[in-house]
Design a protein around this motif. Structure first.
Motif, PDB file in Angstrom:
ATOM      1  N   ILE A  31       0.840  -1.202   0.000  1.00 24.26           N
ATOM      2  CA  ILE A  31       0.000   0.000   0.000  1.00 24.26           C
ATOM      3  C   ILE A  31       0.876   1.254   0.000  1.00 24.26           C
ATOM      4  O   ILE A  31       0.641   2.203  -0.754  1.00 24.26           O
ATOM      5  N   ILE A  32       1.928   1.261   0.843  1.00 24.25           N
ATOM      6  CA  ILE A  32       2.838   2.413   0.900  1.00 24.25           C
ATOM      7  C   ILE A  32       3.500   2.631  -0.456  1.00 24.25           C
ATOM      8  O   ILE A  32       3.587   3.761  -0.965  1.00 24.25           O
ATOM      9  N   SER A  33       3.948   1.524  -1.074  1.00 26.59           N
ATOM     10  CA  SER A  33       4.580   1.600  -2.390  1.00 26.59           C
ATOM     11  C   SER A  33       3.605   2.110  -3.449  1.00 26.59           C
ATOM     12  O   SER A  33       3.969   2.936  -4.301  1.00 26.59           O
ATOM     13  N   SER A  34       2.343   1.654  -3.407  1.00 30.37           N
ATOM     14  CA  SER A  34       1.327   2.061  -4.387  1.00 30.37           C
ATOM     15  C   SER A  34       0.987   3.540  -4.253  1.00 30.37           C
ATOM     16  O   SER A  34       0.746   4.225  -5.258  1.00 30.37           O
ATOM     17  N   ILE A  35       0.992   4.043  -3.008  1.00 33.13           N
ATOM     18  CA  ILE A  35       0.709   5.467  -2.790  1.00 33.13           C
ATOM     19  C   ILE A  35       1.843   6.321  -3.357  1.00 33.13           C
ATOM     20  O   ILE A  35       1.609   7.361  -3.982  1.00 33.13           O
ATOM     21  N   GLU A  36       3.070   5.866  -3.172  1.00 25.58           N
ATOM     22  CA  GLU A  36       4.214   6.582  -3.739  1.00 25.58           C
ATOM     23  C   GLU A  36       4.158   6.575  -5.266  1.00 25.58           C
ATOM     24  O   GLU A  36       4.471   7.573  -5.916  1.00 25.58           O
ATOM     25  N   GLN A  37       3.758   5.433  -5.825  1.00 24.08           N
ATOM     26  CA  GLN A  37       3.636   5.322  -7.277  1.00 24.08           C
ATOM     27  C   GLN A  37       2.538   6.246  -7.793  1.00 24.08           C
ATOM     28  O   GLN A  37       2.687   6.894  -8.836  1.00 24.08           O
ATOM     29  N   ARG A  38       1.418   6.329  -7.049  1.00 23.19           N
ATOM     30  CA  ARG A  38       0.308   7.232  -7.408  1.00 23.19           C
ATOM     31  C   ARG A  38       0.803   8.672  -7.443  1.00 23.19           C
ATOM     32  O   ARG A  38       0.534   9.416  -8.397  1.00 23.19           O
ATOM     33  N   LYS A  39       1.529   9.070  -6.397  1.00 18.89           N
ATOM     34  CA  LYS A  39       2.061  10.436  -6.314  1.00 18.89           C
ATOM     35  C   LYS A  39       3.010  10.719  -7.470  1.00 18.89           C
ATOM     36  O   LYS A  39       2.944  11.783  -8.107  1.00 18.89           O
ATOM     37  N   SER A  40       3.894   9.762  -7.761  1.00 17.42           N
ATOM     38  CA  SER A  40       4.878   9.934  -8.830  1.00 17.42           C
ATOM     39  C   SER A  40       4.197  10.099 -10.184  1.00 17.42           C
ATOM     40  O   SER A  40       4.587  10.963 -10.981  1.00 17.42           O
ATOM     41  N   THR A  41       3.154   9.295 -10.441  1.00 15.45           N
ATOM     42  CA  THR A  41       2.448   9.363 -11.724  1.00 15.45           C
ATOM     43  C   THR A  41       1.738  10.709 -11.884  1.00 15.45           C
ATOM     44  O   THR A  41       1.816  11.351 -12.943  1.00 15.45           O
ATOM     45  N   ILE A  42       1.033  11.145 -10.829  1.00 18.58           N
ATOM     46  CA  ILE A  42       0.324  12.431 -10.883  1.00 18.58           C
ATOM     47  C   ILE A  42       1.314  13.578 -11.087  1.00 18.58           C
ATOM     48  O   ILE A  42       1.067  14.501 -11.867  1.00 18.58           O
ATOM     49  N   LEU A  43       2.458  13.510 -10.398  1.00 22.44           N
ATOM     50  CA  LEU A  43       3.470  14.563 -10.518  1.00 22.44           C
ATOM     51  C   LEU A  43       4.010  14.650 -11.942  1.00 22.44           C
ATOM     52  O   LEU A  43       4.167  15.743 -12.503  1.00 22.44           O
ATOM     53  N   LYS A  44       4.270  13.504 -12.555  1.00 27.15           N
ATOM     54  CA  LYS A  44       4.782  13.495 -13.936  1.00 27.15           C
ATOM     55  C   LYS A  44       3.767  14.117 -14.897  1.00 27.15           C
ATOM     56  O   LYS A  44       4.135  14.874 -15.801  1.00 27.15           O
ATOM     57  N   ILE A  45       2.478  13.789 -14.701  1.00 22.53           N
ATOM     58  CA  ILE A  45       1.426  14.359 -15.559  1.00 22.53           C
ATOM     59  C   ILE A  45       1.342  15.873 -15.352  1.00 22.53           C
ATOM     60  O   ILE A  45       1.221  16.641 -16.311  1.00 22.53           O
ATOM     61  N   LEU A  46       1.437  16.310 -14.093  1.00 21.57           N
ATOM     62  CA  LEU A  46       1.385  17.745 -13.798  1.00 21.57           C
ATOM     63  C   LEU A  46       2.563  18.481 -14.416  1.00 21.57           C
ATOM     64  O   LEU A  46       2.430  19.629 -14.866  1.00 21.57           O
ATOM     65  N   SER A  78      -4.585   4.206 -20.469  1.00 22.62           N
ATOM     66  CA  SER A  78      -5.530   3.926 -19.377  1.00 22.62           C
ATOM     67  C   SER A  78      -4.962   4.385 -18.031  1.00 22.62           C
ATOM     68  O   SER A  78      -5.710   4.793 -17.133  1.00 22.62           O
ATOM     69  N   THR A  79      -3.640   4.346 -17.888  1.00 23.37           N
ATOM     70  CA  THR A  79      -3.003   4.839 -16.658  1.00 23.37           C
ATOM     71  C   THR A  79      -3.196   6.345 -16.531  1.00 23.37           C
ATOM     72  O   THR A  79      -3.501   6.858 -15.447  1.00 23.37           O
ATOM     73  N   ILE A  80      -3.044   7.057 -17.639  1.00 20.72           N
ATOM     74  CA  ILE A  80      -3.272   8.505 -17.638  1.00 20.72           C
ATOM     75  C   ILE A  80      -4.719   8.813 -17.276  1.00 20.72           C
ATOM     76  O   ILE A  80      -5.004   9.734 -16.507  1.00 20.72           O
ATOM     77  N   SER A  81      -5.634   8.024 -17.818  1.00 24.63           N
ATOM     78  CA  SER A  81      -7.056   8.231 -17.539  1.00 24.63           C
ATOM     79  C   SER A  81      -7.353   8.052 -16.053  1.00 24.63           C
ATOM     80  O   SER A  81      -8.041   8.870 -15.438  1.00 24.63           O
ATOM     81  N   ARG A  82      -6.833   6.964 -15.462  1.00 25.30           N
ATOM     82  CA  ARG A  82      -7.074   6.713 -14.027  1.00 25.30           C
ATOM     83  C   ARG A  82      -6.433   7.788 -13.158  1.00 25.30           C
ATOM     84  O   ARG A  82      -7.001   8.201 -12.149  1.00 25.30           O
ATOM     85  N   ALA A  83      -5.252   8.229 -13.550  1.00 22.18           N
ATOM     86  CA  ALA A  83      -4.504   9.192 -12.737  1.00 22.18           C
ATOM     87  C   ALA A  83      -5.059  10.609 -12.826  1.00 22.18           C
ATOM     88  O   ALA A  83      -4.670  11.474 -12.044  1.00 22.18           O
ATOM     89  N   THR A  84      -5.956  10.869 -13.776  1.00 18.07           N
ATOM     90  CA  THR A  84      -6.501  12.226 -13.933  1.00 18.07           C
ATOM     91  C   THR A  84      -7.987  12.320 -13.578  1.00 18.07           C
ATOM     92  O   THR A  84      -8.532  13.417 -13.490  1.00 18.07           O
ATOM     93  N   THR A  85      -8.643  11.179 -13.372  1.00 11.46           N
ATOM     94  CA  THR A  85     -10.055  11.177 -12.997  1.00 11.46           C
ATOM     95  C   THR A  85     -10.203  11.437 -11.500  1.00 11.46           C
ATOM     96  O   THR A  85      -9.550  10.789 -10.678  1.00 11.46           O
ATOM     97  N   ASP A  86     -11.044  12.406 -11.143  1.00 11.97           N
ATOM     98  CA  ASP A  86     -11.283  12.767  -9.739  1.00 11.97           C
ATOM     99  C   ASP A  86     -10.025  13.250  -9.027  1.00 11.97           C
ATOM    100  O   ASP A  86      -9.935  13.174  -7.799  1.00 11.97           O
ATOM    101  N   LYS A  87      -9.045  13.731  -9.789  1.00 13.12           N
ATOM    102  CA  LYS A  87      -7.859  14.342  -9.187  1.00 13.12           C
ATOM    103  C   LYS A  87      -7.920  15.828  -9.528  1.00 13.12           C
ATOM    104  O   LYS A  87      -8.150  16.206 -10.687  1.00 13.12           O
ATOM    105  N   TYR A  88      -7.681  16.661  -8.537  1.00 14.27           N
ATOM    106  CA  TYR A  88      -7.830  18.101  -8.738  1.00 14.27           C
ATOM    107  C   TYR A  88      -6.522  18.824  -8.424  1.00 14.27           C
ATOM    108  O   TYR A  88      -5.719  18.374  -7.601  1.00 14.27           O
ATOM    109  N   VAL A  89      -6.338  19.951  -9.092  1.00 14.12           N
ATOM    110  CA  VAL A  89      -5.160  20.773  -8.865  1.00 14.12           C
ATOM    111  C   VAL A  89      -5.609  22.227  -8.699  1.00 14.12           C
ATOM    112  O   VAL A  89      -6.484  22.708  -9.419  1.00 14.12           O
TER     113      VAL A  89
END
Length: 457
Positions: free
Chosen positions: A309-324, A359-370
């Motif tokens: 879970i800790i690793s997945s949260i870090e991966q989530r953060k990393s993916t969102i940051l790259k898209i941003l 599909s990863t981009i789609s999941r990482a941008t749905t219901d995520k706000y900046v």
């Protein structure tokens, strides 16, 4: 004909997701608020996980709890919100009260209607018919079943249903238990208001399409009088039961990041502070080295789950940051100047740039706000189709919609611009767009066509 059992070998490839991988994908899909809730659920199930709530996490929870508590108190107060008796009024003037002023405010439309039915001095069968009618009302308060069908179902005459139906239509809220919009509106006006009655019975379509000249000529009254009556009709309630359906859960938006300008450059600030910090329990960690085999097996499994879970949260953060980072690189003009300058960008382009699946981009941008200089936006907002200008430059559909909105906001309201004229104006700016596309974009931003935008006085 040959019968028998035969054995075939068939080789094929399948992608089978492990439970951990499925969970990682789910964590990527979560909004910030959903992720906090997920972590709390996991902490209850996993003794190896300990959550340390941050000040920001507690603040969000307190705000939500206070909001819920306030709503509950207001609802309770409203249930017993009786008006002052007329004799106690300081003005001494007679006042008219409806049923809704004196009854406790029920949480449902059905409760209020049944209450009004039960205080009537009517017979058993009339009451039974009334209950059946109320059961057949939809959420907006309309009767969606023909009276004859209710009569057949109950084994009574259709006239009996109609008689009780007329009684219920006098209940509060006005316009209840009607079968059509016209019927609903007519039950909310005074019986001697003949012009309004004519408008409702014969000209609802003309009102919808803003054909005030047609109404004026047909009824032989001035445009001013038509507009006054239309404004009155707009105050009537087309969905008398809808006010009882407002208890929807509140969606709290917690941005994953902020984009702000520092020393002439845009920077991304990730909001890790909104997530509770995850710790591995030291007491259970000790049991792994000292406990029996069964305990060690159980706790090892839970430890692996917590670490995943800790690793997945870090991966989530990393993916969102790259898209941003791609968004900031692409949308500097948008952040500086606004919607008209939103550059075209697709999920496919971002996926290719980051070497990720679309599909990863789609999941990482749905219901995520900046949180940006242009407001709090969902990451999906930045993805739009593109069109070409005469100079060969790309322009986003969102930018074109902003231009259309600006053109319409500046138009002469007595002579609104047609879609063809707006198309011509955009073409003059070098944007190659068809009238049909202009009409589609105008509808997408909720602006009616020119004939319905016309103001007469």
């Amino acid at each position: 004909m040959r019968h028998g059992v035969e054995l075939f070998l068939d080789q094929k490839q399948e992608l089978i997701l492990s439970p951990q991988l499925k969970q990682s994908i789910e964590i990527l899909r979560f909004s910030m608020d959903d992720l906090v809730s997920f972590l709390k659920e996991q902490a209850l199930e996993n003794p190896m996980m300990e959550l340390e709530e941050t000040e920001q996490t507690r603040s969000i929870e307190e705000d939500m709890n206070k909001k819920t508590e306030r709503e509950n108190l207001l609802e309770l107060a409203n249930r017993y919100d009786y008006p002052m008796p007329s004799g106690a009024s300081s003005s001494g003037e007679d006042q008219e009260y409806s049923f809704l002023d004196f009854s406790s405010k029920s949480s449902t439309l059905k409760d209020d209607l049944l209450f009004q039915l039960n205080v009537l001095d009517i017979g058993y069968m009339e009451r039974r018919i009334g209950e059946e009618i109320i059961d057949h009302l939809d959420d907006n308060g309309y009767l969606r079943t023909k009276p004859v069908l209710i009569a057949n179902e109950m084994g009574v005459a259709e006239e009996d249903i109609e008689d009780v139906l007329q009684i219920i239509r006098e209940f509060e809220p006005k316009g209840i238990a009607c079968e059509t919009l016209e019927q609903c509106l007519l039950h909310q006006i005074k019986s001697d208001d003949l012009i309004t009655r004519q408008l409702i019975e014969n000209h609802l379509e003309d009102i919808a399409y803003n054909r005030m000249n047609v109404i004026s000529k047909t009824l032989g009254i001035s445009i001013k009088e038509v507009l006054e009556k239309v404004e009155y009709i707009k105050t009537l309630n087309p969905k008398p039961g809808a006010s009882y359906n407002t208890n929807q859960p509140i969606k709290y938006i917690v941005p994953d990041a902020t984009i702000e300008k520092v020393d002439e450059e845009y920077q991304i600030i990730m909001h890790d502070e909104y997530l509770p910090q995850i710790h591995i329990s030291s007491s259970y960690r000790k049991m792994i080295s000292e406990g029996d085999e069964e305990a060690v097996k159980f706790l090892s499994k839970k430890l692996n789950a917590a670490e995943w879970i800790i690793s997945s949260i870090e991966q989530r953060k990393s993916t969102i940051l790259k898209i941003l980072e791609v968004i900031v690189e692409t949308q500097v003009e948008f952040f500086d100047k606004g919607r008209k300058y939103l550059a075209p960008m697709s999920q496919k382009e971002v996926a290719e740039k980051l070497d990720l699946h679309e599909s990863t981009i789609s999941r990482a941008t749905t219901d995520k706000y900046v949180d940006t200089p242009q407001g709090i936006l969902e990451l999906k907002y930045f993805f739009s189709t593109e069109m070409k200008t005469d100079s060969g430059d790309d322009v986003s559909s969102t930018a074109i919609m902003a231009m259309i909105e600006e053109i319409i906001n500046k138009e002469n309201k007595k002579k609104p611009l047609s879609d063809a004229k707006i198309t011509e104006m955009l073409n003059e700016k070098g944007i190659d767009i068809s009238r049909r596309t202009v009409a589609k974009y105008r509808e997408n931003i909720g602006i009616p066509k020119s004939s319905m935008r016309k103001v007469y006085i």
